[in-house]
Design a protein around this motif. Sequence first.
Motif, short mmCIF file in Angstrom:
data_model
loop_
_atom_site.label_atom_id
_atom_site.label_comp_id
_atom_site.label_asym_id
_atom_site.label_seq_id
_atom_site.Cartn_x
_atom_site.Cartn_y
_atom_site.Cartn_z
N VAL A 105 0.92 -1.09 -0.12
CA VAL A 105 -0.09 -0.05 0.02
C VAL A 105 0.78 1.45 0.06
N THR A 106 0.54 2.05 -0.89
CA THR A 106 1.62 3.51 -0.94
C THR A 106 0.40 4.58 -0.84
N ALA A 107 -0.72 4.50 -0.68
CA ALA A 107 -1.74 5.72 -0.43
C ALA A 107 -2.35 5.38 0.80
N PHE A 108 -1.97 6.60 1.75
CA PHE A 108 -2.45 6.74 3.14
C PHE A 108 -2.93 7.86 3.25
N ALA A 109 -4.30 7.86 4.05
CA ALA A 109 -4.78 9.16 4.47
C ALA A 109 -4.30 9.98 5.76
N ASP A 110 -4.37 10.93 5.89
CA ASP A 110 -3.67 11.79 7.16
C ASP A 110 -4.80 11.08 8.31
N ASP A 111 -4.09 10.74 9.58
CA ASP A 111 -4.81 10.64 10.80
C ASP A 111 -4.10 11.19 11.82
N GLN A 112 -4.60 12.15 12.53
CA GLN A 112 -4.13 13.01 13.41
C GLN A 112 -3.01 13.71 12.97
N PHE A 159 -2.86 2.95 11.11
CA PHE A 159 -3.04 3.80 9.61
C PHE A 159 -4.24 3.73 9.32
N VAL A 160 -4.79 4.45 7.85
CA VAL A 160 -6.06 4.55 7.32
C VAL A 160 -5.58 4.59 6.02
N PRO A 161 -6.00 3.62 5.10
CA PRO A 161 -5.75 3.63 3.86
C PRO A 161 -6.40 4.69 2.99
N ASP A 162 -6.15 5.13 1.93
CA ASP A 162 -6.61 6.16 1.20
C ASP A 162 -7.04 5.59 -0.36
N GLY A 164 -8.36 1.59 -2.33
CA GLY A 164 -8.53 0.26 -2.20
C GLY A 164 -9.73 -0.25 -1.31
N ALA A 165 -9.88 -1.37 -1.11
CA ALA A 165 -11.14 -2.09 -0.21
C ALA A 165 -11.26 -1.16 1.18
N GLY A 166 -9.82 -0.87 1.64
CA GLY A 166 -10.15 -0.51 3.07
C GLY A 166 -9.90 0.96 3.22
N LYS A 167 -10.45 1.88 2.26
CA LYS A 167 -10.25 3.13 2.08
C LYS A 167 -10.92 3.63 3.21
N GLY A 168 -10.50 4.69 4.03
CA GLY A 168 -11.07 5.31 5.06
C GLY A 168 -11.26 4.55 6.48
N LYS A 169 -10.94 3.47 6.38
CA LYS A 169 -10.95 2.58 7.66
C LYS A 169 -9.78 2.46 8.31
N ASP A 170 -9.92 2.71 9.56
CA ASP A 170 -8.84 2.56 10.59
C ASP A 170 -8.27 1.26 10.97
N PHE A 171 -6.88 0.80 10.76
CA PHE A 171 -6.12 -0.37 11.10
C PHE A 171 -5.13 -0.25 12.27
N VAL A 172 -5.12 -1.12 13.19
CA VAL A 172 -3.80 -1.24 13.84
C VAL A 172 -3.46 -2.64 13.91
N LEU A 173 -2.23 -2.80 13.26
CA LEU A 173 -1.71 -4.37 13.12
C LEU A 173 -0.20 -4.17 13.75
N SER A 174 0.17 -5.33 14.51
CA SER A 174 1.25 -5.37 15.16
C SER A 174 1.93 -6.94 14.77
N ARG A 175 3.43 -6.73 15.28
CA ARG A 175 4.29 -7.85 15.23
C ARG A 175 5.17 -7.79 16.21
N THR A 176 6.05 -8.92 16.61
CA THR A 176 6.67 -8.88 17.68
C THR A 176 8.14 -8.98 17.20
N VAL A 177 9.20 -8.56 17.99
CA VAL A 177 10.65 -8.63 17.37
C VAL A 177 11.27 -8.70 18.82
N THR A 178 12.49 -9.76 18.67
CA THR A 178 13.14 -10.06 19.70
C THR A 178 14.67 -9.28 19.84
N VAL A 179 14.91 -8.73 21.03
CA VAL A 179 16.08 -7.90 20.99
C VAL A 179 17.18 -8.76 21.98
#
Length: 302
Positions: A105-112, A159-162, A164-179
């Motif tokens: 995804v390269t198109a994102f809407a401004d959110d705050q 983020f909020v896609p600007d 595609g199918a998710g345009k205008g919807k809020d998403f919070v996705l996460s992953r873990t990383v080990t230090v």
Amino acid sequence: MSFTPRFTRRRGLAAAGTAVVLAVTLAACGSSKDSDSSMPGMDHGAKPSPSSSAPSMPGMDHGSMGDGLADSKDGYKLTSTATEPAAGKDSEYKFQIIGPDGKPVTAFADDQTKKMHFYAVRSDLTGFQHLHPTMADDGTWTAGLSALEPGTWRTYASFVPDSGAGKGKDFVLSRTVTVPGDARKTPLPQAATSAEVDGCTVTVKGGLMAGMTHPMTVSVSKDGKPVTDLQPYLGTYAHLTAFHEGDQAFAHLHPETKVNGDKGGPDLAFQAMLPKSGNWRLFLQFQTGGKLHTAALTLSVG
């Protein structure tokens, strides 16, 4: 001013148990540098945003984002090649958001005022960082992380896609990383009604019940006098993020009324709703005199 819970857009925080009255003293708007903090292991991340009069959108409901613990939702996926960043050194975390069509995804809407909000929190809820990464033309985002302590960290992309199918919807996705290294767990500070940061006194009062939205009032003062020069941070007068002890579920709050220049305070009203019982670690961010303040508080939710 009121805040809209953000399990809709920036969906919300809650508090809980039985009706509880909070008297939160979060200490003093000093003029120290952004890297200074009375909270060990906490990093403000990005520098304060310039003052903005951009209003948030009162009363808007954008649908549930969930708890932010999955790396994919509705066809959107958070991917990263990051594996083991070196302990104790600043590092770059690169990631992409892959859309339902399998392409970055390269198109994102401004959110705050930002196209991407990025958070990093250690599994014991220390080391909070809130960043605003930059994106390359191919959709690769780069977040400049301050030095991480050994242990397991969860990174969140909001983020909020600007398009595609998710345009205008809020998403919070996460992953873990080990230090890598000797990961020593820091006990979660006990639930309390006060914490200190930099020099402002922040008092929070409100009768809160689990799973229900209730009003809370945040009052800011300094040397016993009301503070009336709060500056916009990300288009609002306060930014509140919370993480659940154990699973690190995510919740986020922001004001919904129009910002009136650098004239915020002393009282900020908002709504609060946390969906799970147990302890939540709250990070409250606000700005005065060009200085971003981040205060941390443990809230027990019944």
